[in-house]
Design an enzyme around this catalytic site. Structure first.
Site, PDB file in Angstrom:
ATOM      1  N   ASP A 454       0.819  -1.217   0.000  1.00 54.06           N
ATOM      2  CA  ASP A 454       0.000   0.000   0.000  1.00 54.06           C
ATOM      3  C   ASP A 454       0.852   1.265   0.000  1.00 54.06           C
ATOM      4  O   ASP A 454       0.394   2.319  -0.445  1.00 54.06           O
ATOM      5  CB  ASP A 454      -1.012   0.005   1.149  1.00 54.06           C
TER       6      ASP A 454
HETATM    7  C1  LAN Z   1       3.715  -1.015  10.098  1.00 53.42           C
HETATM    8  C2  LAN Z   1       3.560   0.399   9.773  1.00 53.42           C
HETATM    9  C3  LAN Z   1       2.887   0.710   8.494  1.00 53.42           C
HETATM   10  C4  LAN Z   1       1.893  -0.363   8.093  1.00 53.42           C
HETATM   11  C5  LAN Z   1       0.904   0.103   7.007  1.00 53.42           C
HETATM   12  C6  LAN Z   1       1.566   0.687   5.770  1.00 53.42           C
HETATM   13  C7  LAN Z   1       0.000   1.180   7.572  1.00 53.42           C
HETATM   14  C8  LAN Z   1       0.042  -1.080   6.626  1.00 53.42           C
HETATM   15  O1  LAN Z   1      -0.985  -0.681   5.760  1.00 53.42           O
HETATM   16  C9  LAN Z   1       0.865  -2.251   6.168  1.00 53.42           C
HETATM   17  C10 LAN Z   1       1.788  -2.724   7.301  1.00 53.42           C
HETATM   18  C11 LAN Z   1       2.711  -1.634   7.846  1.00 53.42           C
HETATM   19  C12 LAN Z   1       3.852  -1.453   6.882  1.00 53.42           C
HETATM   20  C13 LAN Z   1       3.334  -2.005   9.189  1.00 53.42           C
HETATM   21  C14 LAN Z   1       3.644  -3.408   9.523  1.00 53.42           C
HETATM   22  C15 LAN Z   1       4.092  -3.703  10.961  1.00 53.42           C
HETATM   23  C16 LAN Z   1       4.934  -2.605  11.558  1.00 53.42           C
HETATM   24  C17 LAN Z   1       6.189  -2.449  10.738  1.00 53.42           C
HETATM   25  C18 LAN Z   1       4.115  -1.320  11.506  1.00 53.42           C
HETATM   26  C19 LAN Z   1       2.829  -1.356  12.272  1.00 53.42           C
HETATM   27  C20 LAN Z   1       5.010  -0.375  12.261  1.00 53.42           C
HETATM   28  C21 LAN Z   1       5.615  -1.230  13.391  1.00 53.42           C
HETATM   29  C22 LAN Z   1       5.322  -2.702  13.044  1.00 53.42           C
HETATM   30  C23 LAN Z   1       6.482  -3.620  13.422  1.00 53.42           C
HETATM   31  C24 LAN Z   1       6.061  -5.060  13.242  1.00 53.42           C
HETATM   32  C25 LAN Z   1       6.911  -3.317  14.848  1.00 53.42           C
HETATM   33  C26 LAN Z   1       7.955  -4.200  15.376  1.00 53.42           C
HETATM   34  C27 LAN Z   1       7.337  -5.283  16.099  1.00 53.42           C
HETATM   35  C28 LAN Z   1       7.388  -6.552  15.744  1.00 53.42           C
HETATM   36  C29 LAN Z   1       6.300  -7.443  16.183  1.00 53.42           C
HETATM   37  C30 LAN Z   1       8.481  -7.124  14.937  1.00 53.42           C
END
Ligand code: LAN
Length: 727
Positions: A454
């Protein structure tokens, strides 16, 4: 090593450092780091900007704007303010806090690797943890708005002690109270057990095994880790290495003392194997499956008699993958958890004189953000692309892009977007099990280097919108946009949906091996209505402008995606959000897709059902409000306060649906206008985002982008409805 003694104030009512001395440095590609200026002269030569002040929580003293007499005027006021928060390179920096299990990784990982912090950084991290201690019991939750858990409390307690807070400090005394009441650190979930074992205040024997040998299995196996969700496997790589070598910080006074403080019983009398599955009830979201619990005893027996050459080969393989990941991402890695684990692994194998050590040390700063409450570790190295994508589309869709006063900022934004696109596949590509990146935009910066479906889509949409403007140059060529399309077309899943970073690689039963206890749905990729919508709308905008390129495939992709969205509408009519809170967020996306397919309130029972459900949730003040618990429990849970960001999502949903009645929209608009402050900004309300079902995460820039977008759009929409009523 130990950090130098520090004098820590009793509570946060006094300044920990001089807030007038901090500056946000925006570096190449949109990199964020915070710098403390030590002298009066430095401060005078480098004055604090509104951008610095805003994020530090200091008054910006920006002027009051003329009272808005229409939604469009309110949107322009919002943007007049928000332009002050745009950095010199064109993007909007911002805090990306919320999770409370990241800072301890930074602190413990740095400490065991012999990396320090400046005194100011230590004090600001301490201030953050003091501010974020739960007011009711003094513990910490998995995220800033959650109740205290063992995950948050055990790890943040250890972090505070490392940072230099005395065990008799009132904050520690209180936190220890709730920690012991909840059963002590033996009841930590797996990831906390891991960090505590690294620190040598928990025994490796008390962990369920994390064998690196899995990396030696043939790739074709259905459970091979390369098929796992990218975050889970990227964390598993260094975890398995550090487990494989049983990394432990040497004992010292602090370690010996922590062994006494963290536990309700005598550390040296604990029977560790019995602690492997001991998880505090409050933490438990995804209990182990029978399968996982049956495999663990076998793996634990193997752990007693590992075959040294095999273990060595497995560690080498995991280490190799760590190096590839570091090199692919400029040493920041995919996210903050793997970042600190890779750092410790590189320290373990290559020591403090290596380049890897130095590069890792420096790249910690990309995740450290100073906010109004102190210094935190962010969920990523920022949300640069995500934020610029929404605000630019908002300004173009509202018609405000043609106002002379907004042109320069949009041109700067386009310039940033141009430079943020990835133009090559990863340096280490198939060898590190990566999906392609050529043509992509990621969630944060180009350097971080990960395609997100996205984000690539919103990045492309933003570019298409901006390059439509008569005054904008075509910085991103058709060829580069074709690369984005090519990439997006490789990412659709068999049921038509889109996942986050990659197509789904593994079978759904892999979820039975979820070891994390505190997160749900993390073992494989899943389809998401949000990601699916961003992609289909981007492809459709592309096709409208470049109809000659892969037209039929785009058409088919969109059709199948719509099929997926139909299939995932819930019986009550809305869609469940996975990345934003919650139903208002996902429904906004889904209805945008359906409207693109010609499905609106007047011709679609589905759309009517969704709108009626949302309208049924509108409050008497005209707004909507959902709690983050909606995501955890997959059912609508009211927030105690109305939320203006969610109100925007709900109103956007109605507008995408071509909802024919003005009242709910008008009332939503009024609420959002009423909450706007005299300088054009909006106050921060409840946390906006979520991941892995349980962990809320902040998108503070949403409080600007979505009101501006919604108000701008609603201005025209309400006008249209009035015209229609007149005819
Ligand atoms: C994110 C941030 C952005 C988010 C969106 C783009 C909003 C979404 O539409 C797709 C998934 C994504 C990229 C996403 C995936 C998981 C993330 C990276 C996070 C929520 C930000 C932090 C999280 C990450 C997994 C945090 C670290 C923790 C772990 C469990 C490894």
């Amino acid at each position: 090593m130990s950090y130098a003694p520090l004098s820590v104030p009793k509570d946060t009512s006094v300044a920990f450092t001089d807030s007038a001395s901090w500056r946000l440095v925006v570096g190449a590609g949109g990199r964020h780091t915070w710098k403390y200026l030590h002298t009066e002269e430095e401060r005078a030569n480098w004055p604090q900007t509104a951008l610095d002040k805003f994020w530090l929580g200091l008054p910006t003293n920006l002027p009051e704007l003329p009272q808005a007499d229409s939604p469009l005027a309110a949107a322009q006021n919002g943007y007049t303010f928000y332009k002050h928060l745009q950095a010199h390179d064109g993007h909007w920096p911002g805090e990306y806090g919320g999770p409370m299990f990241l800072l301890p990784g930074l602190v413990i990982g740095s400490y065991v690797s012999g990396m320090g912090f400046t005194t100011e950084e230590r004090l600001e991290m301490i201030r953050y943890l003091f501010n974020r201690a739960h007011p009711d019991d003094g513990g910490w939750g998995i995220h800033v708005e959650g109740p205290s858990t063992m995950f948050g409390t055990a790890m943040n307690y250890a972090a505070l002690r490392i940072l230099g807070v005395d065990k008799d400090h009132p904050v520690c005394v209180r936190a220890r109270g709730i920690m012991h009441e909840l059963g002590g650190a033996t009841a930590s979930p797996a990831w906390a057990k891991f960090w505590l074992a690294i620190l040598n205040v928990y025994e490796w024997e008390g962990m369920n095994p994390i064998p690196p040998e899995l990396w030696l299995l043939p790739d074709a196996l259905p459970f091979h880790p390369h098929r796992w969700w990218i975050h889970t496997r990227t964390v598993y790589v260094p975890m398995s290495y550090l487990y494989g070598v049983k990394f432990q910080h040497p004992e010292n006074d602090l370690i010996l003392s922590l062994r006494e403080e963290l536990y309700a019983e005598n550390y040296y009398k604990i029977y560790w194997p019995a602690q492997r599955n001991n998880v505090c009830k409050r933490d438990l979201y995804a209990p182990h499956s029978l399968l996982y619990d049956s495999i663990n005893p076998i793996l634990s027996s193997y752990e007693q008699c590992t075959f040294p050459p095999l273990r060595r080969a497995a560690n080498d393989r995991a280490y190799k993958l760590i190096v590839l990941e570091d090199e692919n991402t400029g040493y920041q890695t995919l996210g903050p958890v793997s970042k600190m684990m890779n750092l410790v692994a590189r320290f373990h194998r290559e020591g403090t004189d290596s380049d890897a050590y130095k590069l890792h040390m420096e790249k910690r700063y990309d995740f450290m953000w100073l906010g109004a409450e102190g210094m935190m570790m962010c969920g990523t190295n920022g949300s640069q692309l995500w934020d610029i994508g929404f605000i630019t589309q908002a300004i173009v869709e509202s018609g405000l892009a043609d106002a002379e006063e907004n042109k320069e900022s949009l041109l700067e934004a386009l310039d940033w977007l141009d430079k943020a696109q990835m133009t090559e596949h990863p340096l280490h590509y198939e060898t590190s099990y990566r999906h392609g990146t050529k043509g992509a935009w990621g969630f944060s910066t180009k350097e971080q280097g990960y395609t997100v479906s996205d984000c690539a889509a919103e990045g492309m949409k933003a570019v298409l919108y901006l390059q439509d403007l008569s005054y904008a140059p075509k910085l991103v060529s058709e060829e580069r946009l074709r690369d984005t399309v090519d990439l997006l077309l490789t990412m659709q899943n068999s049921n038509g949906g889109y996942a986050s970073y990659e197509p789904i690689r593994g079978p759904s039963w892999l979820e039975w091996l979820n070891p994390a206890e505190v997160f749900g749905d993390i073992m494989i990729e899943y389809n998401y209505p949000e990601c699916t919508t961003s992609v289909v709308t981007a492809l459709s905008h592309f096709r409208n402008r470049y109809p000659h390129y892969r037209n039929r495939e785009i058409q088919q992709t969109i059709k199948r995606a719509i099929g997926y969205l139909h299939a995932t509408q819930r019986p009550e009519g809305v869609w469940l959000g996975s990345w934003g809170i919650c139903f208002t967020y996902a429904t906004q996306f889904a209805l945008e897709s359906l409207s693109l397919n010609g499905e609106t309130y007047s011709n679609s029972a589905r759309v009517r059902k969704a709108c009626d459900y949302l309208v049924g949730k509108q409050r008497s003040d005209g707004g909507w409000g959902e709690s983050w618990e909606s995501c955890e429990q997959s059912r609508w849970i009211e927030h105690k306060e109305t939320q203006h960001v969610q109100t925007c999502w709900a109103v956007m949903s109605l507008m995408y649906a071509q909802y024919p009645y003005a009242d709910p929209i008008d009332q939503g608009v009024r609420l959002v206008m009423a909450r706007q402050l005299p300088d054009g900004s909006w106050p921060q309300e409840a946390i906006e985002g979520i991941f892995n079902k349980t962990c809320a995460i902040a998108y503070p820039n949403f409080k600007f982008s979505f009101p501006i977008w919604m108000l701008g759009k609603a201005h025209h929409y309400l006008h249209e409805l009035k015209e229609r009523a007149r005819v």
